[in-house]
Write an enzyme that holds these catalytic residues in place. Structure first.
Site, PDB file in Angstrom:
ATOM      1  N   LYS A  41       0.849  -1.205   0.000  1.00 39.16           N
ATOM      2  CA  LYS A  41       0.000   0.000   0.000  1.00 39.16           C
ATOM      3  C   LYS A  41       0.883   1.254   0.000  1.00 39.16           C
ATOM      4  O   LYS A  41       2.089   1.172   0.272  1.00 39.16           O
ATOM      5  CB  LYS A  41      -0.902  -0.011   1.238  1.00 39.16           C
ATOM      6  CG  LYS A  41      -0.136   0.063   2.561  1.00 39.16           C
ATOM      7  CD  LYS A  41      -1.034  -0.197   3.765  1.00 39.16           C
ATOM      8  CE  LYS A  41      -0.240  -0.145   5.062  1.00 39.16           C
ATOM      9  NZ  LYS A  41      -1.058  -0.551   6.216  1.00 39.16           N
ATOM     10  N   ARG A 138     -10.243   0.142  15.297  1.00 39.96           N
ATOM     11  CA  ARG A 138     -10.234   0.921  14.065  1.00 39.96           C
ATOM     12  C   ARG A 138     -11.272   0.298  13.146  1.00 39.96           C
ATOM     13  O   ARG A 138     -12.450   0.427  13.413  1.00 39.96           O
ATOM     14  CB  ARG A 138      -8.816   0.869  13.464  1.00 39.96           C
ATOM     15  CG  ARG A 138      -8.176   2.204  13.264  1.00 39.96           C
ATOM     16  CD  ARG A 138      -6.696   2.122  12.984  1.00 39.96           C
ATOM     17  NE  ARG A 138      -6.306   1.161  11.956  1.00 39.96           N
ATOM     18  CZ  ARG A 138      -5.076   0.998  11.490  1.00 39.96           C
ATOM     19  NH1 ARG A 138      -4.087   1.744  11.971  1.00 39.96           N
ATOM     20  NH2 ARG A 138      -4.794   0.116  10.572  1.00 39.96           N
ATOM     21  N   TYR A 271      15.623  30.198   7.926  1.00 39.41           N
ATOM     22  CA  TYR A 271      14.491  30.994   8.393  1.00 39.41           C
ATOM     23  C   TYR A 271      14.408  31.049   9.917  1.00 39.41           C
ATOM     24  O   TYR A 271      14.593  30.046  10.594  1.00 39.41           O
ATOM     25  CB  TYR A 271      13.182  30.418   7.861  1.00 39.41           C
ATOM     26  CG  TYR A 271      13.026  30.534   6.366  1.00 39.41           C
ATOM     27  CD1 TYR A 271      13.202  31.752   5.715  1.00 39.41           C
ATOM     28  CD2 TYR A 271      12.704  29.417   5.613  1.00 39.41           C
ATOM     29  CE1 TYR A 271      13.040  31.840   4.335  1.00 39.41           C
ATOM     30  CE2 TYR A 271      12.542  29.504   4.232  1.00 39.41           C
ATOM     31  CZ  TYR A 271      12.714  30.724   3.605  1.00 39.41           C
ATOM     32  OH  TYR A 271      12.563  30.811   2.243  1.00 39.41           O
ATOM     33  N   MET A 318      11.539  24.448   2.293  1.00 41.26           N
ATOM     34  CA  MET A 318      10.834  23.633   1.298  1.00 41.26           C
ATOM     35  C   MET A 318      11.800  22.897   0.382  1.00 41.26           C
ATOM     36  O   MET A 318      11.577  21.742   0.021  1.00 41.26           O
ATOM     37  CB  MET A 318       9.905  24.524   0.453  1.00 41.26           C
ATOM     38  CG  MET A 318       9.026  23.723  -0.498  1.00 41.26           C
ATOM     39  SD  MET A 318       7.978  24.743  -1.534  1.00 41.26           S
ATOM     40  CE  MET A 318       6.832  25.387  -0.342  1.00 41.26           C
TER      41      MET A 318
HETATM   42  C1  LIG Z   1      -0.321  -1.615   6.837  1.00 40.44           C
HETATM   43  C2  LIG Z   1      -0.935  -2.885   7.285  1.00 40.44           C
HETATM   44  C3  LIG Z   1      -0.139  -4.035   7.478  1.00 40.44           C
HETATM   45  C4  LIG Z   1       1.371  -4.026   7.402  1.00 40.44           C
HETATM   46  O1  LIG Z   1       1.903  -3.526   8.612  1.00 40.44           O
HETATM   47  P1  LIG Z   1       3.490  -3.516   8.872  1.00 40.44           P
HETATM   48  O2  LIG Z   1       3.627  -3.165  10.289  1.00 40.44           O
HETATM   49  O3  LIG Z   1       4.064  -2.507   7.949  1.00 40.44           O
HETATM   50  O4  LIG Z   1       3.964  -4.899   8.557  1.00 40.44           O
HETATM   51  C5  LIG Z   1      -0.789  -5.217   7.763  1.00 40.44           C
HETATM   52  N1  LIG Z   1      -2.135  -5.270   7.877  1.00 40.44           N
HETATM   53  C6  LIG Z   1      -2.919  -4.186   7.745  1.00 40.44           C
HETATM   54  C7  LIG Z   1      -4.385  -4.306   7.909  1.00 40.44           C
HETATM   55  C8  LIG Z   1      -2.337  -2.948   7.466  1.00 40.44           C
HETATM   56  O5  LIG Z   1      -3.114  -1.858   7.341  1.00 40.44           O
END
Ligand SMILES: *Cc1c(COP(=O)(O)O)cnc(C)c1O
Length: 392
Positions: A41, A138, A271, A318
């Site tokens: 992802k 969640r 800055y 930036m």
């Molecule tokens: C992002 C995610 C993972 C991977 O987590 P890591 O700690 O990067 O291995 C696994 N399962 C779900 C549901 C996630 O959102």
């Protein structure tokens, strides 16, 4: 001392696919007999989803995991045929595309009605993994609604609209191995799986563990582990480095010193003039900033030039920030840092790490690699091929 063959890049992220394959093989061994789902992802945590997915599959990952259906679609469009699971949806998500492209869907509850409607319309069954909330709070189905969700899903399964192929959940504190909440989550997950199996669900995969769960909790492996951070060679644990876990960081962030000058004691830097030199010294200008995804708050983080580490001084802007060489007489000398390579983080062993930048910015290594912006060129390298070349 030079860190890469070829000319010094203006600004570039190198992605070492040999390191990625090493990490996948290493994690597959730890997880065995459970399979590995490579989590790609967020554009492969900033490493590039498609090249990472291909390298991970080559090294033995059997599944791919993403948050969004759109991310899964990108992988299918690139010709990837491995099983893919997408688990975070909204009412606007393109469930039809997922079903048509054979993308498995994580389902917490409300999604079921949408998925079934699309499956009916396009006359193809969806493959779903039901998600139970074992404590993270969640996504996922609350335990008290689990039986009802299973019941609804099984009805649709009988109607040929879907197949329940998986049950899964997500861990909350696996990066702190001493915490007992992980035990509770594993227990709740076992119960949820048992309830599903008693209800007559024929599961292909039960999965719970992320990277820390995979590395620290063999009892959380079940049939499949969902590993993101670890395949990128980074450690999820505070007190343990990549190296100690047998992992090789995949991403290196390189640039070059764009200006170099000697300044007197008391000279302000960047800055706000938040930093003033405490003696006559030489400053180096590093031509990357928050527009490139470098955290603005990371003042103090190390940058290596010529094999030595120098701290970021003053505010990160930036496009640029400044490091202090704490030396004089070098700016106009033969080995002036001007034009030399500067490494923000790399594979460790002579370079700073993403962990150093995470510490300096009050964040985590996950964020450091994921937030590098598209302004920085990505280059794919293969250290095995480089090693082979060097051996010749
Ligand atoms: C992002 C995610 C993972 C991977 O987590 P890591 O700690 O990067 O291995 C696994 N399962 C779900 C549901 C996630 O959102």
């Amino acid at each position: 001392m030079s860190f890469s063959a070829g000319p010094v890049p203006e600004r570039r992220v190198d992605i070492d696919l040999a390191a990625l394959r090493h990490n996948v093989r290493h994690i597959a061994e730890i997880a065995s007999p459970a399979r590995v789902m490579a989590v790609v992802k967020a554009d492969g945590y900033g490493h590039g989803a498609v090249p990472v997915a291909m390298a991970a599959l080559e090294a033995g990952a059997r599944w791919l995991g993403v948050a969004h259906i759109a991310e899964a679609v990108e992988l299918r469009r690139a010709g990837i045929e491995a099983p893919i699971l997408a688990w975070l949806h909204t009412e606007s998500s393109d469930f039809a595309a997922a079903i048509e492209l054979g993308v498995d869907l994580g389902i917490s509850g409300w999604e079921l009605a949408h998925v079934v409607a699309e499956a009916r319309r396009i006359e193809r069954p969806a493959r779903v993994h039901l998600k139970i909330d074992t404590g993270l709070g969640r996504n996922g189905c609350p335990p008290e609604q689990w039986e009802a969700l299973l019941g609804r899903a099984l009805e649709h399964q009988e109607d040929g609209l879907l197949r329940v192929v998986g049950v899964f959940s997500h861990l909350a504190v696996a990066d702190e191995p001493d915490r007992e909440e992980t035990d509770e989550q594993i227990d709740r997950f076992r119960e949820a799986v048992a309830v599903a199996e008693d209800a007559g669900v024929d599961l292909e995969v039960r999965h719970l563990a992320n990277t820390p769960g995979t590395l620290a909790r063999p009892d959380a492996h079940f049939d499949l582990v969902r590993v993101g951070l670890g395949i990128y060679g980074l450690s999820p644990f505070d007190g343990q480095s990549s190296e100690e876990l047998g992992l090789r960081p995949v991403m290196s962030f390189r640039t070059t010193i764009a200006n170099c000058k000697e300044v007197p004691e008391g000279h302000g830097v960047s800055y706000g003039l938040a930093y003033r030199t405490d003696k006559r010294t030489t400053l180096g200008l590093v031509p990357v900033g928050y527009g490139d995804g470098v955290p603005r708050v990371a003042t103090g983080a190390p940058v290596s030039v010529g094999g030595r580490f120098y701290p970021v001084v003053g505010r990160i802007a930036m496009d640029q920030f400044v490091i202090d060489f704490e030396e004089t007489g070098i700016a106009d000398s033969e080995d002036s840092p001007l034009g030399q390579e500067a490494v923000l983080f790399g594979a460790g062993g002579g370079t700073p790490t993403a962990d150093d930048w995470a510490r300096a910015s009050g964040s985590i290594n996950y964020e450091i690699v994921t937030r590098i912006s598209p302004r920085v060129t990505r280059r794919y390298v293969d250290s095995e091929a480089i090693d082979a070349e060097a051996d010749q």
